[in-house]
Design a protein around this motif. Structure first.
Motif, short mmCIF file in Angstrom:
data_model
loop_
_atom_site.label_atom_id
_atom_site.label_comp_id
_atom_site.label_asym_id
_atom_site.label_seq_id
_atom_site.Cartn_x
_atom_site.Cartn_y
_atom_site.Cartn_z
N ALA A 115 43.00 6.55 33.25
CA ALA A 115 42.56 5.86 34.47
C ALA A 115 41.58 4.76 34.11
CB ALA A 115 41.93 6.84 35.45
N THR A 116 41.56 3.74 34.95
CA THR A 116 40.57 2.67 34.88
C THR A 116 39.64 2.81 36.07
OG1 THR A 116 42.18 1.20 33.83
CG2 THR A 116 40.23 0.17 34.79
N TYR A 117 38.34 2.57 35.85
CA TYR A 117 37.34 2.65 36.91
C TYR A 117 36.60 1.32 37.00
CZ TYR A 117 38.17 7.57 35.77
OH TYR A 117 38.76 8.78 35.50
N ASN A 118 36.45 0.83 38.23
CA ASN A 118 35.67 -0.37 38.48
C ASN A 118 34.64 -0.10 39.56
OD1 ASN A 118 36.91 -2.52 36.75
ND2 ASN A 118 38.75 -1.92 37.89
N LEU A 119 33.50 -0.75 39.44
CA LEU A 119 32.44 -0.61 40.43
C LEU A 119 32.56 -1.75 41.42
CD1 LEU A 119 29.98 1.14 41.16
CD2 LEU A 119 28.57 -0.46 39.83
N GLU A 120 32.90 -1.42 42.66
CA GLU A 120 33.07 -2.42 43.71
C GLU A 120 32.19 -2.07 44.90
OE1 GLU A 120 37.21 -2.66 44.64
OE2 GLU A 120 37.82 -3.11 42.57
N ASN A 121 31.23 -2.97 45.18
CA ASN A 121 30.29 -2.76 46.28
C ASN A 121 29.57 -1.42 46.18
OD1 ASN A 121 31.06 -5.26 47.49
ND2 ASN A 121 32.87 -4.25 48.37
N GLY A 122 29.20 -1.08 44.96
CA GLY A 122 28.46 0.15 44.73
C GLY A 122 29.30 1.40 44.71
N ARG A 123 30.62 1.24 44.82
CA ARG A 123 31.50 2.40 44.88
C ARG A 123 32.46 2.37 43.69
NH1 ARG A 123 36.51 3.46 47.33
NH2 ARG A 123 36.63 1.26 47.95
N VAL A 124 32.71 3.55 43.09
CA VAL A 124 33.62 3.65 41.96
C VAL A 124 35.06 3.71 42.48
CG1 VAL A 124 34.34 5.02 39.98
CG2 VAL A 124 31.91 4.85 40.55
N VAL A 125 35.88 2.74 42.02
CA VAL A 125 37.29 2.69 42.41
C VAL A 125 38.13 3.06 41.20
CG1 VAL A 125 39.17 1.24 43.25
CG2 VAL A 125 36.84 0.91 44.14
N GLN A 126 38.95 4.07 41.38
CA GLN A 126 39.78 4.57 40.28
C GLN A 126 41.21 4.06 40.41
OE1 GLN A 126 41.67 8.62 40.15
NE2 GLN A 126 40.12 9.02 38.58
N THR A 127 41.78 3.58 39.28
CA THR A 127 43.19 3.20 39.23
C THR A 127 43.84 4.04 38.14
OG1 THR A 127 42.63 0.92 39.84
CG2 THR A 127 44.84 1.32 38.95
N ARG A 128 44.67 4.98 38.54
CA ARG A 128 45.30 5.88 37.58
C ARG A 128 46.51 5.23 36.92
NH1 ARG A 128 44.74 11.34 36.86
NH2 ARG A 128 43.00 12.32 37.97
N LEU A 129 46.76 5.63 35.68
CA LEU A 129 47.95 5.19 34.97
C LEU A 129 49.17 5.85 35.58
CD1 LEU A 129 49.17 3.70 32.40
CD2 LEU A 129 48.98 5.93 31.28
N ASP A 130 50.14 5.04 35.97
CA ASP A 130 51.40 5.56 36.50
C ASP A 130 52.21 6.18 35.36
OD1 ASP A 130 54.39 5.33 37.25
OD2 ASP A 130 53.35 5.01 39.16
N LYS A 131 52.79 7.33 35.60
CA LYS A 131 53.55 8.01 34.55
C LYS A 131 54.71 7.16 34.04
CE LYS A 131 52.43 12.75 35.90
NZ LYS A 131 52.97 14.08 36.33
N ASN A 132 55.22 6.28 34.88
CA ASN A 132 56.32 5.41 34.48
C ASN A 132 55.85 4.24 33.62
OD1 ASN A 132 58.24 6.93 35.92
ND2 ASN A 132 57.74 5.85 37.83
N SER A 133 54.52 4.14 33.42
CA SER A 133 53.97 3.04 32.62
C SER A 133 53.74 3.43 31.17
CB SER A 133 52.66 2.54 33.25
OG SER A 133 52.89 2.02 34.53
N THR A 134 54.19 4.62 30.80
CA THR A 134 54.12 5.02 29.39
C THR A 134 55.47 4.76 28.73
OG1 THR A 134 54.74 7.31 29.87
CG2 THR A 134 52.39 6.79 29.86
N PHE A 135 55.43 4.35 27.49
CA PHE A 135 56.65 4.00 26.77
C PHE A 135 56.69 4.74 25.44
CE2 PHE A 135 55.28 0.50 29.42
CZ PHE A 135 56.43 0.21 30.16
N LYS A 136 57.89 4.96 24.96
CA LYS A 136 58.07 5.65 23.69
C LYS A 136 58.82 4.75 22.72
CE LYS A 136 57.99 10.32 25.64
NZ LYS A 136 58.74 11.61 25.81
N ASP A 137 58.39 4.81 21.46
CA ASP A 137 59.00 4.00 20.42
C ASP A 137 59.14 4.86 19.17
OD1 ASP A 137 60.09 1.85 19.18
OD2 ASP A 137 58.29 0.59 19.23
N LYS A 138 59.92 4.40 18.21
CA LYS A 138 60.13 5.13 16.97
C LYS A 138 59.59 4.31 15.82
CE LYS A 138 62.11 8.59 14.65
NZ LYS A 138 61.60 9.96 14.70
N ASP A 139 58.78 4.94 14.97
CA ASP A 139 58.22 4.27 13.80
C ASP A 139 58.31 5.23 12.62
OD1 ASP A 139 56.93 2.70 11.98
OD2 ASP A 139 54.95 2.83 12.91
#
Length: 670
Positions: A115-139
């Motif tokens: 999650a990302t947190y930002n302070l807006e007008n004295g309040r903590v706003v949380q933006t969670r990572l969407d599960k569909n925003s993870t990717f898999k690769d092979k190395d």
């Protein structure tokens, strides 16, 4: 500040370890519990230039019984980071998690949250990572899970946590308490059952605020599958040592001058599997002694097995190389030069053969092990006693003397014994002479791979670089001065110049020297001697001419590159050793006629200073008469490695040198 506490110790979990008192209360951090004050605290006292601050990170490892009939490693990680500057975004906002795979055995990631947190007008706003925003690769042998934090900006806090379930029970991941950013808190906990033993490798220069061990008793449930039949459940009861290390207010580790590799000095802990003993079973040892390891390596087809063979196919090459030489040292030298001059190294970081010795002989190329093993085989055919020697180069990191941990090594040289005298040889480097090693090899102890696997001291403190420079300046009439300059380098300086000349040429080299002078000079009779005589010191010499002309001449007596123009030690504080590649003994001699029609108006004062009771010295001895000026300047360091507590005195020592060597002689027209 205390000395490097890099240590090795066996974590023998059969023994009870008493709990140690905690000096600091452990913070309780829960994912998602970010408060407004976390954004507004003053972190500048930790590092005013920090582009990010780790507010909290914790890792833990424990063994659990699994349903495959054995044990798994459960590794948990939790990080919370304040992004102060956008310069940290690329480094920290993009996360990669490596999951190792070997056949059907695979590591799996569980419970990933970010999650990302930002302070807006004295309040903590949380933006969670969407599960569909993870990717898999092979190395290669790894599956890589990737994600990028959403909605980041300067001042954001990012946080992530995950668990890795690993069937590779012998591998505990290392943990770094320190990195490129300052950290408020970093901790690591291991819960280790008595069935498994690990060697713990601890390194760094900081003091933990928590270092505790407690002993508990656990029951491990192991499910043994039985095909189509009913699985069997086995409960193993055993003691567990729970050990926690934690550090607080950890400074960032920054790259500074004279360091082998930062990886040597970062505060971290590593684990090497050494043995296992299950109830009512015989103990199995996996981390062997050096005697056992040397024996295994010399029987290994990828290492030394070929050295025990006759290798008759090499006899013609040996005969051609020796060319009738009868002296034992002379024969070894000729074989060394033959291999050095006829074979090309394709990889200078290796510890195993990449091909058979016969293939190396046919292709005339190979990695550093291929070439130096071939050298050893040829020396043996010639009747010499020769053995391989493993080491780690300066940029690769330190080795551990006590344990044969092979991934610590990345280089191989040869040791030959003739008339009770030892010679260390490296035929993979075309600029080296017989009995010489590159400065990169001087990185602590090397290990002979032989029935008696002795240590060879290759500390930088054992390597001395002596250079002598002379500069003679005379009047040339019509207000002109002419000079003759010569520098003779030591073994490392000679090696460096030979290496440089492989990629450049003398014309370019002397053009660069000419540009370095603070005023216009003419240059002639340039020469570089002994470039091809690998066992001789290289010398550089040339003649110069320059005009005077002005009513007042400001003449820097050390105007060439021989002077220290600036202090190599910039930082006011250092948390790890200064690792100069070699001991220094630099001598500069100036013998100068006073320019015709001038007198000496101002002359630098002589000086002599000592560093730490004999660890170094600097002397600046200068005198003048009506017709000449003589200067003898010498800088000597009798050791190459200085601990952090010696940094301030070393920094001040070089500050004095810089100031003194940049003083000027003032000549005034009569």
């Amino acid at each position: 500040m205390h000395l490097n506490h890099t240590i090795t110790l066996a974590l023998c979990l059969v023994m009870s370890i008493p709990a140690l008192a905690r000096q600091t209360k452990e913070p309780k951090v829960k994912f998602g519990d970010v408060k407004p004050e976390d954004f507004t605290k003053d972190y500048a006292t930790l590092d005013s230039a920090a582009e990010a601050v780790y507010l909290y990170e914790a890792g833990s490892v424990k063994h659990e019984g699994n349903n495959e009939g054995w044990f798994s490693i459960i590794y948990k990680l939790h990080r919370r980071i304040l992004l102060i500057s956008k310069n940290s975004f690329d480094d920290l906002s993009k996360v990669k998690i490596n999951l190792y795979e070997n056949g059907t055995a695979k590591e799996k990631i569980e419970d990933l949250q970010a999650a990302t947190y930002n302070l807006e007008n004295g309040r903590v706003v949380q933006t969670r990572l969407d599960k569909n925003s993870t990717f898999k690769d092979k190395d290669g042998d790894y599956q890589v899970v990737k994600f990028t934090f959403p909605d980041i900006k300067e001042g954001s806090i990012i946080e992530y946590t995950y668990t890795i379930n690993s069937p590779f029970y012998r591998y505990i991941p290392s943990w770094a308490f320190q990195g490129g950013y300052p950290e408020l808190w970093s901790e690591f906990t291991i819960e280790q059952p008595e069935f498994f033993e690990f060697v713990v490798l601890n390194q760094g220069y900081l003091r933990p605020v928590i270092d505790t061990s407690v002993v508990e008793t656990n029951i491990f449930n192991v499910i043994i599958p039985n095909g189509s039949g009913q699985s069997e459940s086995v409960a193993l009861r055993g003691r567990v040592v729970k050990h926690t290390w934690a550090f607080k207010d950890i400074p960032a580790l920054k790259e500074e001058s004279f360091v082998t590799t930062l990886d040597n000095h970062i505060e971290k802990i590593q684990f090497q599997f050494s043995a296992e003993q299950l109830p009512e079973q015989q103990r199995k040892t996996y981390l062997h002694s050096w005697y056992e390891m040397a024996d295994q390596l010399m029987k290994d087809e990828d290492f030394g097995a070929d050295l025990s063979k006759e290798n008759g196919w090499l006899k013609d090459d040996v005969k051609a190389a020796v060319n009738g030489e009868t002296d034992a040292v002379g024969r070894a030298r000729k074989i060394y030069e033959y291999v050095r001059d006829n074979y090309t190294c394709t990889d200078n970081s290796a510890k195993y053969l990449s091909q058979t010795l016969k293939k190396t002989q046919q292709s005339k190329k190979g990695n550093v092990v291929d070439i130096n093993m071939l050298l050893i085989a040829m020396l043996k055919i010639a009747g010499c006693t020769a053995d391989p020697v493993l080491l780690s180069t300066r940029g690769h990191g330190k080795t551990y003397d006590m344990y044969p941990i092979m991934d610590r090594f990345n280089y191989l040289i040869a040791r030959v014994t003739i008339n009770d005298k030892l010679y260390l040889l490296d035929a993979s480097d075309p600029v080296l002479g017989f009995g010489h090693l590159s400065g990169a090899c001087y990185n602590g102890n090397a290990r002979v791979i032989a029935p008696d696997p002795a240590l060879i001291n290759l500390d930088a403190d054992s390597l001395k670089e002596v250079s002598i420079t002379s500069f003679f300046v005379t009047n040339d009439g019509d207000g002109k001065l002419s000079g003759t300059y010569k520098t003779t380098f030591g073994p490392i300086g000679s090696e460096n110049l030979r290496e440089k000349m492989k990629k450049s040429n003398a014309e370019t080299y002397f053009k660069d020297i000419k540009k370095a002078y603070p005023f216009e000079v003419s240059m002639s009779n340039t020469a570089i001697d002994s470039l091809d005589e690998k066992e001789m010191p290289v010398s550089v010499q040339y003649d110069i001419g320059f005009n005077t002309g002005e009513d007042i001449i400001y003449f820097p007596p050390m105007m060439t590159a021989d002077a220290y123009k600036e202090n190599p030690f910039k930082a006011t504080q250092r948390f790890y050793p200064v690792e100069i590649p070699y001991c220094i003994d630099e001598v500069y001699i100036l013998n100068m006629e006073v320019p015709s029609g001038y007198r000496v108006d101002e002359l630098p004062k002589p000086a002599r200073v000592s560093l730490n009771d004999g660890e170094g010295m600097f002397e600046y001895l200068i005198q003048a008469s009506s017709s000449s000026v003589q200067l003898r300047c010498r800088t000597r360091l009798n050791k190459a490695t200085f601990e952090p507590e010696d940094y301030e005195t070393l920094r001040n020592f070089f500050a004095f040198i810089v100031e003194k060597e940049n003083e000027q002689i003032v000549f005034k027209k009569i």
